[in-house]
Structure formats: structure tokens, C-alpha cells
Design an enzyme around this catalytic site. Structure first.
Site, short mmCIF file in Angstrom:
data_model
loop_
_atom_site.label_atom_id
_atom_site.label_comp_id
_atom_site.label_asym_id
_atom_site.label_seq_id
_atom_site.Cartn_x
_atom_site.Cartn_y
_atom_site.Cartn_z
CE LYS A 268 42.30 50.29 30.30
NZ LYS A 268 41.88 49.57 31.49
C1 E4P Z 1 40.56 46.55 31.40
O1 E4P Z 1 41.28 47.10 30.64
C2 E4P Z 1 39.15 46.94 31.59
O2 E4P Z 1 39.07 48.18 32.23
C3 E4P Z 1 38.47 45.87 32.38
O3 E4P Z 1 38.77 44.61 31.79
C4 E4P Z 1 36.97 46.06 32.52
O4 E4P Z 1 36.44 44.91 33.10
P1 E4P Z 1 34.97 44.87 33.75
O5 E4P Z 1 33.99 44.97 32.64
O6 E4P Z 1 34.92 43.52 34.42
O7 E4P Z 1 34.87 46.02 34.71
#
Ligand code: E4P
Length: 220
Positions: A89
Site C-alpha cells: 500500500k
Molecule cells: C483503508 O484502506 C483505509 O486506510 C481506511 O479505509 C481509512 O478509513 P478511515 O477513514 O475510517 O480511517
């Protein structure tokens, strides 16, 4: 449509996996910190544990901390070497786009994260990202329309046949999941309660109660 669970909590990942509908997991540094996982050795072990729980063929996104090209590439390679399920990622920054293009050439799968605009989505697809993570909830949080972004990206990707999968992230509720499905997301990554919320309908409960009561009446 693929369902990922958005957590680093092993019990929740196990619970989602046991449901039989889980296709993968996404994590981020905040979710890892929430579980109290720190230090490179523990972090790498935790990713391996997640991969073992979900089993073969289910993608697990592990996020890099580095923000320079060389650092992202070195860290990403270490993560990718951990397990075949790992998807690296990478944040949507200039050095990140460069690194995604590098990983694409090297056959390493990527998830481009922190995406908030169609322009960013275009760059990530051009670099060959495997997944693109637009943050729906965080866009809604500032009074904009997160789902409109999913629709816009789906239209652009369809126009040019980009193969990058749209992974709707920052999902807050069951309704977000339905809306993302309608808007053209290929994947949703959700907290477990949002997935479980899809189960609920009062008519299901009323109907089941009646079926069981009728069965009891007829069978004593
Ligand atoms: C996933 O890939 C993201 O990091 C995550 O969905 C972020 O979510 P949040 O906005 O609830 O922190």
C-alpha cells in the site's frame, strides 16, 4: 464485487473470515497502532499472521511508512517478500506514483491509498496500481460527496479500459457499501460492523419468528 475487512484486529479478521464471504484485508498505520503493534519485527509478524488467517488467494494490504522513492521501494519489497497475499500500500504522492510504476514493472501488486480526486485516480492507473483506494467517508466528513468520486473514477476507468480495481475505502456504514456497489466500485473495504449491518432487516426477523412458531404449532 470483493469484500475486504478494514482492520488489523486478528479476532475481527477471523470472525469475518469465518463468515465465508471475505476476499481480503486492508490495514493502515493507524489501524496497526490501534492494535498496539509496533517495531518492525512485530509489524512484519502481524502481517504474516493476518495472511495465515485469511488463507491463500486473499489480498492483504500492508502500508509503507517511507515517503521517498528509494525507501518506499525497499520497504515495499520487504513487505511483498513476506507472503504471496501481500499487496504493497503506497500513498498518493509524487514519490509514491514513481514507486507504483516501479512495482508494476517488477510484478509487485500495489494499493494506491489516500486518494481524494479523479486526477489522482488517473495517475495511479497510469502507473499500473492493482487497487485504488478513494476515501469515501473522509470526503463525506468534510461535506463533499464521496460516492460521486467513485462514479467519476468508474466512468474514467471504463472509458480507457484501465485495469486498476476501484477499492472503496473509509466506509462507515452498510449504506455506504450498497452505494459503492451501485457506483461501480470493484471492492469495498469495511469495518466488520458495517458488513454485519447488511444482515439486518426487521421483516427477516418477523418472518423467521412466524415460520418457527408455525413449525412449533404443527409439530407440537
Ligand atoms: C483503508 O484502506 C483505509 O486506510 C481506511 O479505509 C481509512 O478509513 P478511515 O477513514 O475510517 O480511517
Amino acid at each position: 464485487m470483493l469484500f475486504f475487512v478494514d482492520t488489523a484486529n486478528l479476532d475481527q479478521i477471523r470472525e469475518a473470515s469465518e463468515l465465508g464471504i471475505l476476499d481480503g484485508v486492508t490495514t493502515n498505520p493507524s489501524l496497526m497502532a490501534k492494535e498496539g503493534i509496533s517495531g518492525e519485527k512485530n509489524i512484519l509478524k502481524h502481517y504474516r499472521d493476518i495472511c495465515d488467517i485469511v488463507g491463500q488467494g486473499r489480498d492483504v494490504s500492508a502500508e509503507v511508512i517511507s515517503t521517498d522513492f528509494k525507501g518506499i521501494v525497499e520497504e515495499g519489497k520487504r513487505l511483498a517478500d513476506l507472503h504471496e497475499n501481500i499487496v504493497v500500500k503506497v500513498p498518493m504522492i509524487r514519490e509514491g506514483v514513481k514507486a507504483i510504476a516501479y512495482f508494476t514493472d517488477a510484478g509487485i501488486r500495489t494499493n494506491c491509498t489516500l486518494v481524494f480526486s479523479a486526477g489522482q485516480a488517473l495517475l495511479a492507473a497510469k502507473a499500473g496500481a492493482t487497487y485504488l483506494s478513494p476515501f469515501i467517508g473522509r470526503i463525506d466528513d468534510i461535506g463533499w460527496d464521496g460516492m460521486a468520486l467513485i462514479k467519476e473514477i468508474a466512468e474514467i476507468y471504463n472509458n480507457f479500459g484501465f485495469e486498476t480495481a476501484i477499492l472503496a475505502a473509509s466506509i462507515r456504514s452498510p449504506l455506504h457499501i450498497i452505494e459503492a456497489a451501485k457506483a461501480g466500485a470493484d471492492v469495498v473495504t469495511c469495518p466488520l460492523p458495517a458488513i454485519l449491518g447488511l444482515l439486518n432487516h426487521p421483516l427477516t426477523d418477523i418472518g423467521l419468528e412466524k415460520f418457527l412458531a408455525d413449525h412449533r404449532k404443527a409439530n407440537g
